[in-house]
Write a protein that holds these residues in place. Structure first.
Motif, PDB file in Angstrom:
ATOM      1  N   ARG A 225      -5.353  -4.814  -9.769  1.00 55.41           N
ATOM      2  CA  ARG A 225      -4.588  -6.007  -9.392  1.00 55.41           C
ATOM      3  C   ARG A 225      -3.742  -5.802  -8.127  1.00 55.41           C
ATOM      4  NH1 ARG A 225      -1.175  -8.628 -13.904  1.00 55.41           N
ATOM      5  NH2 ARG A 225      -0.953 -10.126 -12.198  1.00 55.41           N
ATOM      6  N   ASN A 226      -3.341  -4.585  -7.832  1.00 50.07           N
ATOM      7  CA  ASN A 226      -2.411  -4.329  -6.721  1.00 50.07           C
ATOM      8  C   ASN A 226      -3.108  -3.663  -5.545  1.00 50.07           C
ATOM      9  OD1 ASN A 226       0.335  -5.035  -7.930  1.00 50.07           O
ATOM     10  ND2 ASN A 226      -0.523  -3.678  -9.476  1.00 50.07           N
ATOM     11  N   GLN A 227      -2.743  -4.124  -4.347  1.00 48.89           N
ATOM     12  CA  GLN A 227      -3.298  -3.545  -3.133  1.00 48.89           C
ATOM     13  C   GLN A 227      -2.210  -3.478  -2.062  1.00 48.89           C
ATOM     14  OE1 GLN A 227      -6.412  -2.281  -2.248  1.00 48.89           O
ATOM     15  NE2 GLN A 227      -5.360  -1.702  -0.350  1.00 48.89           N
ATOM     16  N   GLU A 241      -0.539  -8.710  -4.987  1.00 54.63           N
ATOM     17  CA  GLU A 241      -0.878  -8.507  -6.390  1.00 54.63           C
ATOM     18  C   GLU A 241      -1.763  -9.662  -6.813  1.00 54.63           C
ATOM     19  OE1 GLU A 241       1.184  -8.344 -10.811  1.00 54.63           O
ATOM     20  OE2 GLU A 241       2.392  -7.818  -9.053  1.00 54.63           O
ATOM     21  N   THR A 439       3.834  -8.713  -0.709  1.00 52.98           N
ATOM     22  CA  THR A 439       4.815  -7.788  -0.137  1.00 52.98           C
ATOM     23  C   THR A 439       4.625  -7.743   1.376  1.00 52.98           C
ATOM     24  OG1 THR A 439       4.863  -6.426  -2.129  1.00 52.98           O
ATOM     25  CG2 THR A 439       5.671  -5.422  -0.093  1.00 52.98           C
ATOM     26  N   SER A 482       9.533  -8.953  -0.903  1.00 51.89           N
ATOM     27  CA  SER A 482       8.439  -9.270  -1.825  1.00 51.89           C
ATOM     28  C   SER A 482       8.803 -10.533  -2.592  1.00 51.89           C
ATOM     29  CB  SER A 482       8.186  -8.107  -2.789  1.00 51.89           C
ATOM     30  OG  SER A 482       9.334  -7.845  -3.563  1.00 51.89           O
ATOM     31  N   ARG A 484       6.830 -14.002  -5.227  1.00 50.12           N
ATOM     32  CA  ARG A 484       5.664 -14.503  -5.946  1.00 50.12           C
ATOM     33  C   ARG A 484       5.455 -15.968  -5.587  1.00 50.12           C
ATOM     34  NH1 ARG A 484       4.214 -10.417  -9.154  1.00 50.12           N
ATOM     35  NH2 ARG A 484       2.396 -11.625  -9.841  1.00 50.12           N
TER      36      ARG A 484
END
Length: 719
Positions: A225-227, A241, A439, A482, A484
């Motif tokens: 899910r995270n990069q 994410e 982010t 960061s 959402r």
């Protein structure tokens, strides 16, 4: 009654009361006599001051014509600067024409249309080619923007401005289209970029103007899910994410950071010049019987001037030309004549002023302000800092497959397609599982003085919005933010455009012939700008937390307009705009007087220093108060006792008797000084021969550069 207490008789009590009454009456009489004496002394002082003022005013009127003629000769420096810039623009066009390097002239519609048509037809859309060509397009956009901003109001019609704005929009749209085509080209080869660890495509292209972070979901691992992307120097760029529902889909994520903002709409350039209202002290003494005659003369004068300006030599009309027409009809002097002359002169200056400055000088009309919907960003109040981040969820094109030695790939002619996704938060117990996490690592080339406002682009409404964004975490020290989002949006980071206004103090100090340092102290930082000839350089932007910011802009000489644009892009805005007075508590001053004092300060800026005075807040709308002193040393600092206070309106300059430490403001003239029609002649009274020789030898390009900075910052209104 105690034995020691003696009873006071009635007669004794009456005597005591009588003595008390007599004492009270005597004190009242003494107080009355003192008050009368003080009033008489005050009246005598006022009479002496009034007679002194009347004598000095009469003396000022006698030499006014001579002083105005002398200052007109000096003010021809502005005309020479205007002519030099006109020739420079013409020379630049000729050099472009003769160099034959294949690049178009963005001001020529046919050339720019041909350029755009040819690039649109090109099929070579690899990243290297697009980025290289994109840099040239950005240069064309910048060149065209600067041309519109720097060209004097009278040299560019409003229809031409509209045409250039349309050209800029077309170039911006074409550039983004090419970035999309380059992204599509990369995604079609995504499988060849698969990383050894994750097996997914992870690509970072970091150039001067853009950073492209591209990820393709080749392995469809539900646990991924995270990069976080890293550049070639192993420094973190940006990251995301992925929402849980997308982990097994044929999707790609692109974070394209353009270090410019091509989405925010243009602020319209003014169609007309700001009004130059005469000071109320003049209009009050103008008799109604003379008003019709004055208005008729004014119309005839302006008509004659406009006839001159229709000629090819209009751009070289001198200030004395304006005077000559008005003087033919004004053989007798009056109290209002000087102000009218100033009005004509300032009108000429305005017409030779760039559209960018004229826009900042206009007073906003509240009827021109749009009524904004909820969550819509007011771009008069906020400005985009650091560029734009295009966070896109894309459909992954079919990848090549190896079949019996053959490479087979399905070719779709659909272009770059977005993958529709909106977070269904109400259907999920864990919002973080369905929302998009982003982010962003902030650039060292921009300044955020406080937590930035994050906004997303509404393509339908063509504005920035702040809804559908939350859970913001900002690290000023780590230069990271960061948050959402409820989908994949194009976002920007916004900062209050007026954080550094009003200024706390300012100072303009000469440091040699045709050299000066302009310093502005704001709530958050101290900005120091060096001026040499017609060039400016950001020397330092210092704050308490960071000794020096914007190191990347240091030691780069540029034009005043280019410096203004560079500082704004970096988040250091010290340049009021048309609507700034709505958001800043300003020290309102008569525009005519303010404009004239900037002109006269710039004329003597090679020998005299100027600075902020607290009494400018108390002097009234028509009067501008500042401190000044002669300064010829290139290294020594100015001592506090060297400063003196001066006051200027559109008709008269005087040295004040008070100083910065005085208890109350007074307009009384300093002992031993006189009234003058100009600041130049007032300083000339006390200036040394070396100082005045340097003033008369001052380069007209330096004078113009100082004037542009003073006009752009408007330190006497915004301090």
């Amino acid at each position: 009654m105690s034995a020691g207490t003696k009873k006071i008789s009635k007669a004794e009590r009456m005597r005591m009361l009588r003595e008390e009454e007599e004492r009270r009456l005597l004190e009242e009489e003494q107080a009355r006599l003192r008050a009368e004496q003080e009033q008489a002394v005050k009246a005598e002082k006022e009479r002496i001051e009034r007679e002194k003022t009347e004598h000095l005013e009469a003396k000022d009127q006698e030499r006014r014509g001579e002083e105005l003629a002398e200052i007109s000769e000096l003010e021809e420096s502005f005309l020479l600067a205007s002519q030099w810039k006109l020739k420079s623009r013409a020379l630049a066009k000729w050099e472009h024409y003769t160099c034959c390097d294949g690049s178009p002239d963005p001001t020529v519609l046919q050339e720019i249309n041909t350029f755009m048509s040819l690039w649109l037809e090109e099929t070579q859309n690899d990243t290297t080619t697009v980025v290289e060509k994109g840099s040239k397009v950005l240069e064309l956009i910048t060149k065209l923007e600067m041309y519109v901003l720097e060209t004097p109001f009278d040299e560019l019609s409003f229809s031409e401005v509209i045409q250039y704005q349309e050209t800029i929009v077309l170039l911006q749209s074409m550039l983004h289209l090419k970035y999309n085509q380059a992204t599509e080209h990369l995604l079609k080869q995504a499988s060849s970029y698969g990383e050894s660890e994750s097996g997914n495509m992870e690509l970072v292209v970091k150039e001067k103007d853009i950073t492209l972070c591209l990820w393709a979901n080749l392995k469809k691992n539900a646990r991924f899910r995270n990069q976080l992307f890293y550049d070639k120097d192993k420094q973190p760029c940006h990251g995301f994410e992925l929402p849980k529902p997308l982990t097994t889909c044929d999707v790609a994520v692109r974070i394209l950071h353009t270090r410019y903002d091509h989405l925010s709409p243009f602020h319209d350039f003014p169609k007309e010049l700001p009004k130059l209202d005469l000071p109320s002290t003049v209009t009050e003494v103008t008799q109604s019987s003379n008003q019709t005659e004055i208005q008729t003369e004014d119309r005839e004068t302006l008509k004659d001037v406009s006839e001159i300006k229709t000629d090819a030599s209009a751009r070289t009309m001198t200030i004395s030309d304006v005077f000559s027409y008005s003087e033919r009809r004004r053989s007798s002097s009056s109290r209002g004549s000087g102000s009218r002359e100033d009005h004509y002169k300032s009108s000429f200056f305005l017409r030779s002023t760039s559209r960018a400055h004229v826009s900042a000088l206009r007073l906003f009309d509240i009827s021109e302000l749009d009524i904004l919907e909820d969550y819509t960003v007011d771009l008069h109040q906020f400005m985009s800092v650091g560029g734009v981040y295009h966070c896109n969820l894309l459909k992954l094109p079919p990848q090549a497959k190896q079949v019996k030695g053959w490479t087979i790939v399905e070719v779709l002619d659909t272009g770059l397609e977005t993958y529709p996704y909106t977070a269904a938060c109400e259907d999920s117990e864990d919002n973080s599982a369905v929302t998009v996490g982003i982010t962003i690592h902030l650039s060292d080339s921009v300044i955020y003085f406080e937590e930035p406002l994050i906004a997303r682009w509404d393509n339908q409404g063509r504005h920035w919005r702040t809804d559908d964004i939350g859970e913001v975490n900002y690290s000023m020290k780590g230069k990271e933010i960061s948050f959402r989002m409820n989908g994949f949006f194009t976002i920007t980071l916004l900062q209050d455009a007026h954080l550094n206004m009003p200024y706390q103090a300012w100072e303009l100090q000469p440091v040699g012939p045709d050299k000066a340092v302009f310093t502005i102290l704001t709530t958050f930082a101290e900005v120091q700008i060096h001026i040499k000839d017609n060039q400016c350089m950001i020397y330092s932007v210092a704050t308490i937390e960071d000794s020096d910011l914007l190191m990347g802009l240091r030691d780069k000489w540029m034009s005043p307009m280019a410096l203004m644009m560079a500082l704004k892009r970096a988040g250091m805005n010290i340049f009021p705009a048309e609507y700034s007075s709505k958001y800043v508590s300003v020290n309102k001053k008569t525009f005519l007087a303010e404009m004239m004092v900037y002109q006269q300060m710039s004329l003597v800026a090679t020998s005299f220093a100027f600075g902020w005075s607290k009494w400018n807040l108390k002097s009234g709308e028509n009067n501008l108060v500042f401190k000044a002193c002669e300064h010829l040393s290139e290294e020594e600092q100015i001592q506090e006792e060297e400063w003196a206070l001066y006051m200027f309106n559109s008709q008269r300059a005087q040295k004040l008797a008070i100083d910065e430490e005085s208890d109350v403001f007074s307009k009384n003239i300093a002992e031993g000084s006189e009234f003058h029609s100009t600041l130049y002649h007032l300083l000339k009274d006390t200036g040394s021969k070396d100082a005045m020789d340097r003033v008369r030898q001052s380069n007209y390009l330096f004078i113009d550069a100082v004037y542009q900075l003073l006009l752009a910052t408007r330190v006497l209104t915004y301090s």
